[in-house]
Design a protein around this motif. Structure first.
Motif, PDB file in Angstrom:
ATOM      1  N   PRO A  65      14.337   0.405  17.767  1.00 28.76           N
ATOM      2  CA  PRO A  65      13.142  -0.611  17.632  1.00 28.76           C
ATOM      3  C   PRO A  65      11.648  -0.285  17.337  1.00 28.76           C
ATOM      4  N   ALA A  66      11.535   1.093  17.660  1.00 27.96           N
ATOM      5  CA  ALA A  66      10.396   1.647  17.567  1.00 27.96           C
ATOM      6  C   ALA A  66       9.697   1.746  16.239  1.00 27.96           C
ATOM      7  N   THR A  67      10.865   1.877  15.260  1.00 24.88           N
ATOM      8  CA  THR A  67      10.577   1.904  13.634  1.00 24.88           C
ATOM      9  C   THR A  67      10.124   0.402  13.459  1.00 24.88           C
ATOM     10  N   GLN A  68      10.596  -0.711  13.846  1.00 21.07           N
ATOM     11  CA  GLN A  68      10.336  -1.982  13.327  1.00 21.07           C
ATOM     12  C   GLN A  68       8.981  -2.424  13.922  1.00 21.07           C
ATOM     13  N   LEU A  69       8.681  -1.835  15.259  1.00 20.06           N
ATOM     14  CA  LEU A  69       7.360  -2.031  15.958  1.00 20.06           C
ATOM     15  C   LEU A  69       6.134  -1.303  15.263  1.00 20.06           C
ATOM     16  N   ALA A  70       6.723  -0.058  14.608  1.00 22.41           N
ATOM     17  CA  ALA A  70       5.705   0.808  13.622  1.00 22.41           C
ATOM     18  C   ALA A  70       5.266  -0.108  12.570  1.00 22.41           C
ATOM     19  N   ALA A  71       6.376  -0.499  11.806  1.00 26.79           N
ATOM     20  CA  ALA A  71       6.212  -1.328  10.764  1.00 26.79           C
ATOM     21  C   ALA A  71       5.154  -2.739  10.771  1.00 26.79           C
ATOM     22  N   GLY A  72       5.589  -3.221  11.990  1.00 24.31           N
ATOM     23  CA  GLY A  72       4.699  -4.233  12.200  1.00 24.31           C
ATOM     24  C   GLY A  72       3.154  -4.103  12.561  1.00 24.31           C
ATOM     25  N   GLY A  73       3.013  -2.915  13.266  1.00 24.33           N
ATOM     26  CA  GLY A  73       1.714  -2.562  13.333  1.00 24.33           C
ATOM     27  C   GLY A  73       1.077  -2.021  12.243  1.00 24.33           C
ATOM     28  N   ILE A  74       1.683  -1.351  11.121  1.00 21.67           N
ATOM     29  CA  ILE A  74       1.105  -1.116  10.107  1.00 21.67           C
ATOM     30  C   ILE A  74       0.751  -2.342   9.262  1.00 21.67           C
ATOM     31  N   ASP A  75       1.700  -3.509   8.965  1.00 23.63           N
ATOM     32  CA  ASP A  75       1.471  -4.759   8.629  1.00 23.63           C
ATOM     33  C   ASP A  75       0.014  -5.172   9.049  1.00 23.63           C
ATOM     34  N   LEU A  76      -0.077  -5.341  10.587  1.00 24.32           N
ATOM     35  CA  LEU A  76      -1.098  -5.827  11.172  1.00 24.32           C
ATOM     36  C   LEU A  76      -2.468  -5.247  10.842  1.00 24.32           C
ATOM     37  N   ILE A  77      -2.399  -3.980  11.001  1.00 27.19           N
ATOM     38  CA  ILE A  77      -3.676  -3.105  10.399  1.00 27.19           C
ATOM     39  C   ILE A  77      -4.048  -3.382   8.954  1.00 27.19           C
ATOM     40  N   LEU A  78      -3.130  -3.467   8.284  1.00 30.48           N
ATOM     41  CA  LEU A  78      -3.360  -3.777   6.722  1.00 30.48           C
ATOM     42  C   LEU A  78      -3.887  -5.179   6.835  1.00 30.48           C
ATOM     43  N   ALA A  79      -3.652  -6.057   7.513  1.00 21.17           N
ATOM     44  CA  ALA A  79      -4.173  -7.397   7.239  1.00 21.17           C
ATOM     45  C   ALA A  79      -5.297  -7.534   7.745  1.00 21.17           C
ATOM     46  N   LEU A  80      -5.602  -6.891   8.644  1.00 12.44           N
ATOM     47  CA  LEU A  80      -7.063  -6.998   9.112  1.00 12.44           C
ATOM     48  C   LEU A  80      -8.090  -6.104   8.447  1.00 12.44           C
ATOM     49  N   ALA A  81      -7.394  -5.108   7.638  1.00  9.42           N
ATOM     50  CA  ALA A  81      -8.481  -4.256   6.598  1.00  9.42           C
ATOM     51  C   ALA A  81      -8.572  -5.101   5.492  1.00  9.42           C
ATOM     52  N   VAL A  82      -7.752  -5.924   4.934  1.00 16.86           N
ATOM     53  CA  VAL A  82      -7.763  -6.561   3.915  1.00 16.86           C
ATOM     54  C   VAL A  82      -8.792  -7.743   4.018  1.00 16.86           C
ATOM     55  N   LEU A  83      -8.939  -8.359   5.431  1.00 19.92           N
ATOM     56  CA  LEU A  83      -9.799  -9.273   5.731  1.00 19.92           C
ATOM     57  C   LEU A  83     -10.974  -8.917   5.804  1.00 19.92           C
ATOM     58  N   LEU A  84     -11.256  -7.568   6.390  1.00 19.38           N
ATOM     59  CA  LEU A  84     -12.645  -7.077   6.643  1.00 19.38           C
ATOM     60  C   LEU A  84     -13.294  -6.234   5.502  1.00 19.38           C
ATOM     61  N   VAL A  85     -12.335  -5.381   4.984  1.00 20.34           N
ATOM     62  CA  VAL A  85     -13.002  -4.367   3.803  1.00 20.34           C
ATOM     63  C   VAL A  85     -11.974  -4.257   2.757  1.00 20.34           C
ATOM     64  N   PRO A  86     -11.981  -5.278   2.110  1.00 22.98           N
ATOM     65  CA  PRO A  86     -10.981  -5.318   0.843  1.00 22.98           C
ATOM     66  C   PRO A  86     -11.650  -4.339  -0.211  1.00 22.98           C
ATOM     67  N   ARG A  87     -10.844  -3.676  -0.660  1.00 22.50           N
ATOM     68  CA  ARG A  87     -11.212  -2.715  -1.672  1.00 22.50           C
ATOM     69  C   ARG A  87     -10.017  -2.664  -2.579  1.00 22.50           C
ATOM     70  N   PRO A  88     -10.195  -2.408  -3.914  1.00 19.58           N
ATOM     71  CA  PRO A  88      -8.928  -2.051  -4.852  1.00 19.58           C
ATOM     72  C   PRO A  88      -7.973  -0.905  -4.576  1.00 19.58           C
ATOM     73  N   ALA A  89      -8.226  -0.136  -3.989  1.00 18.44           N
ATOM     74  CA  ALA A  89      -7.319   1.238  -3.556  1.00 18.44           C
ATOM     75  C   ALA A  89      -6.724   0.631  -2.347  1.00 18.44           C
ATOM     76  N   LEU A  90      -7.457   0.081  -1.620  1.00 23.92           N
ATOM     77  CA  LEU A  90      -6.644  -0.500  -0.302  1.00 23.92           C
ATOM     78  C   LEU A  90      -5.534  -1.490  -0.495  1.00 23.92           C
ATOM     79  N   LEU A  91      -5.927  -2.476  -1.618  1.00 26.16           N
ATOM     80  CA  LEU A  91      -4.830  -3.251  -1.915  1.00 26.16           C
ATOM     81  C   LEU A  91      -3.690  -2.765  -2.684  1.00 26.16           C
ATOM     82  N   PHE A  92      -4.051  -1.559  -3.596  1.00 21.79           N
ATOM     83  CA  PHE A  92      -2.862  -0.887  -4.281  1.00 21.79           C
ATOM     84  C   PHE A  92      -2.139  -0.282  -3.143  1.00 21.79           C
ATOM     85  N   GLY A  93      -2.643   0.515  -2.240  1.00 23.71           N
ATOM     86  CA  GLY A  93      -1.914   0.935  -1.034  1.00 23.71           C
ATOM     87  C   GLY A  93      -0.847  -0.243  -0.322  1.00 23.71           C
ATOM     88  N   VAL A  94      -1.538  -1.351  -0.276  1.00 28.29           N
ATOM     89  CA  VAL A  94      -0.771  -2.430   0.189  1.00 28.29           C
ATOM     90  C   VAL A  94       0.410  -2.854  -0.352  1.00 28.29           C
TER      91      VAL A  94
END
Length: 147
Positions: free
Chosen positions: A58-87
């Motif tokens: 289950p830790a793998t699923q939680l890690a994936a959820g954590g990454i999605d959450l961090i990316l969501a906040l990054a897109v909202l707060l500091v959107p950059r083309p390179a970040l969005l390519f990574g997303v």
């Protein structure tokens, strides 16, 4: 009724509004996927993660959820083309789990928005028409639209 813009200037003037919609959509897609991985213990999600990482728990699923959450906040707060390519790369990888787990290709295709929307937003951010949308808030986007 939606109509295509008559000229490039009209299209350019609508980029901030389009950027706001794409930013919000990307944020909500990532937030929704984070919630599924962090709070939903469906065997299907566990099967998807086990397909890629043999013996993963289950830790793998939680890690994936954590990454999605961090990316969501990054897109909202500091959107950059390179970040969005990574997303986009992250979402292609995670949505590809459907294929690795043996599901039909349609499961991957129907999730196009998860990786297509971040790429569209990156494109809007990278336009060279004198608009710099990086780091703008929704309120800034609204004021640009009203002028």
């Amino acid at each position: 009724r939606l109509r295509p813009p008559a000229d490039a200037a009209t299209f350019t003037s609508r980029l901030p509004q389009l950027g706001g919609v794409l930013r919000t959509t990307t944020f909500l897609l990532l937030l929704g996927h984070a919630g599924c991985n962090l709070f939903d213990e469906k065997p299907l999600f566990q099967q998807l993660h086990l397909a890629l990482w043999a013996g993963a728990g289950p830790a793998t699923q939680l890690a994936a959820g954590g990454i999605d959450l961090i990316l969501a906040l990054a897109v909202l707060l500091v959107p950059r083309p390179a970040l969005l390519f990574g997303v986009m790369l992250w979402k292609v990888a995670t949505e590809s789990l459907w294929l690795v787990a043996g599901f039909p290709i349609w499961e991957f295709i129907e999730r196009f928005g998860s990786y297509g929307v971040p790429m569209a937003y990156a494109w809007v951010l990278s336009r060279h028409h004198g608009l710099n949308l990086e780091g703008t808030s929704p309120r800034d986007l609204q004021s640009v639209n009203e002028s």
